[in-house]
Design an enzyme around this catalytic site. Structure first.
Site, PDB file in Angstrom:
ATOM      1  N   LYS A   1       2.382  -3.325   7.315  1.00  0.00           N
ATOM      2  CA  LYS A   1       2.569  -3.527   5.874  1.00  0.00           C
ATOM      3  C   LYS A   1       4.012  -3.189   5.484  1.00  0.00           C
ATOM      4  CE  LYS A   1      -0.094  -4.515   3.131  1.00  0.00           C
ATOM      5  NZ  LYS A   1      -0.543  -5.850   2.624  1.00  0.00           N
TER       6      LYS A   1
ATOM      7  N   THR B   1       0.826  -1.205   0.000  1.00  0.00           N
ATOM      8  CA  THR B   1       0.000   0.000   0.000  1.00  0.00           C
ATOM      9  C   THR B   1       0.862   1.259   0.000  1.00  0.00           C
ATOM     10  OG1 THR B   1      -1.430   1.297   1.464  1.00  0.00           O
ATOM     11  CG2 THR B   1      -0.139  -0.392   2.510  1.00  0.00           C
TER      12      THR B   1
ATOM     13  N   TYR C   1      -1.446  -0.385  11.199  1.00  0.00           N
ATOM     14  CA  TYR C   1      -1.669  -1.061   9.915  1.00  0.00           C
ATOM     15  C   TYR C   1      -0.512  -0.795   8.953  1.00  0.00           C
ATOM     16  CZ  TYR C   1      -3.259  -1.475   5.054  1.00  0.00           C
ATOM     17  OH  TYR C   1      -3.327  -1.765   3.710  1.00  0.00           O
TER      18      TYR C   1
ATOM     19  N   GLU D   1       0.366   3.553   1.888  1.00  0.00           N
ATOM     20  CA  GLU D   1       0.387   4.038   3.270  1.00  0.00           C
ATOM     21  C   GLU D   1       1.741   3.801   3.939  1.00  0.00           C
ATOM     22  OE1 GLU D   1      -3.228   3.418   5.534  1.00  0.00           O
ATOM     23  OE2 GLU D   1      -4.368   3.241   3.683  1.00  0.00           O
TER      24      GLU D   1
END
Ligand code: NAD
Ligand code: TYD
Length: 347
Positions: free
Chosen positions: A157, A125, A153, A127
């Protein structure tokens, strides 16, 4: 080709399975999914009848189980979508994010080493890059942007991405990573912004907008993401990271107002609630690498994609009604009842 798709009963994984079954009918797809609250077998009904599709319920962090699946199924390719994926849940309780996103990825990588593989692809991602300021619209995430995570989160990742890169460098495992911006489209679980707002608007419930509603996300129609992953599997260079996004930046409040307008509902349904902790301000992808190296371009404009998505939710009430009547409902009540409602000037 035997392709293991983990997390295929979730939003993007299921769209990817349908995309691959149509595009590469000679390939065999084995979906490995734990069926957490976010996994739904009904989503895969259209794949179950195909001879070249198989579903196995398993946890990617269960080493014994994963090894036995690799031994039996002999995958040529593994595409790892399986993850805990919701930022708010990670703020509430980080542990399962580490277990699935980091440990689960390490188990899959070990299985790939042990049994041999042509390609391991990690679905990551944008993010992992943290966020960009609102007052610098000239800045974008490139593949060289430093990892600087904000939520449990995104930290989990990023941890998984680093492991994938380490397994490539140390063991020469043929890996690729894609880091995509926010997806939207069919089968999107209704805890995420777009489906939540569609469903609340349809039910004349309040639309909870975090903070001032000015946070920006770069939206990509899910099919464009699936096509990007397929291209990376075919033509991507091993050991590389590819950013995937399409210059479709929108402030949250604009997205919410677009949904209300399409559904003919009043903006009075908007309710500003207290902000997410550590809330990332802006995500924006520079997709130059995947465009230049692999010729990928997003095909769906936001205006068309959001229209198609709203239509899908209107036509698939049974799918989401089943979800919101279950476990998810108690999560919703717990998360949103505790959020203070804020009086922001209407934007
Ligand atoms: P999702 O939450 O809709 O689906 C996740 C799926 O993984 C579910 O089917 C769930 O049952 C399964 N799963 C969870 N834990 C598991 C475990 N331990 N073992 C096996 N299966 C497990 O998520 P999504 O939105 O489809 O995201 C898929 C992937 O794409 C994730 O890795 C996510 O980080 C990444 N991603 C998502 C977006 C987005 O906008 N949704 C954007 C970029 C990247
Ligand atoms: P989300 O769909 O959770 O994706 P992500 O956090 O991974 O970007 O949220 C998208 C944006 O919408 C994010 O800025 C948080 C915001 N948001 C709301 O304002 N209200 C909501 O109820 C939700 C779920 C999200």
């Amino acid at each position: 080709m035997n392709i293991i798709v983990t997390g295929g009963a979730g939003f993007i994984g299921s769209n990817f399975i349908y995309y691959m079954l149509k595009k590469h009918p000679a390939d065999r797809i084995i979906c490995v999914d734990k069926l957490t609250y976010a996994g739904n077998l009904e989503t895969l009904e259209g794949a179950m009848e195909k001879k070249n599709f198989k579903f196995i319920r398993a946890d990617i962090a269960d080493r014994k189980m994963v090894y036995s699946i690799f031994e039996r199924e002999k995958p040529d390719i593994v595409v790892n979508f399986a993850a805990e994926s919701h930022v708010d849940r990670s703020i509430d309780n980080p542990e399962i994010f580490l277990q699935t996103n980091v440990i689960g990825t390490s188990v899959l990588l070990d299985a790939c080493r042990k049994y041999g593989i042509d390609r391991y692809h990690q679905v990551s991602t944008d993010e992992v890059y943290g966020d960009l300021p609102l007052n610098r619209p000239d800045l974008f995430f490139t593949e060289d942007t430093n990892l600087k995570t904000s939520s449990p989160y995104s930290a989990s990742k990023a941890g998984a991405d680093l492991l994938v890169m380490a397994y490539h460098r140390t063991y020469n495992l043929p890996t690729t990573i894609s880091r995509c911006s926010n997806n939207y489209g069919p089968y999107h679980f209704p805890e995420k912004l777009i489906p939540l707002m569609i469903i609340n608007a349809l039910s004349d419930k309040k639309l909870p907008v975090y903070g001032d509603g000015k946070n920006v996300r770069d939206w990509l129609y899910v099919e464009d993401h699936c096509r990007a992953i397929d291209l990376i599997l075919q033509k991507g260079r091993v050991g590389e990271v590819y950013n995937v996004g399409g210059h479709n930046e929108r402030a949250n409040i604009e997205v919410v107002k677009t949904i209300l307008k399409e559904l003919g509902k009043s903006e009075d349904l908007i309710e500003y609630v207290s902000d997410r902790k550590g809330h990332d301000r802006r995500y924006a992808i520079d997709p130059a690498k995947i465009q230049q190296e692999l010729g990928w371009q997003p095909e769906t404009k936001f205006e068309d994609g959001i229209h198609k998505t709203i239509q899908w939710y209107l036509e698939h009430r049974d799918w989401w009604m089943g979800i919101i009547s279950g476990d998810y409902q108690s999560y919703y009540e717990r998360m949103y009842d505790s959020r203070a409602i804020l009086e922001y000037a209407k934007i």
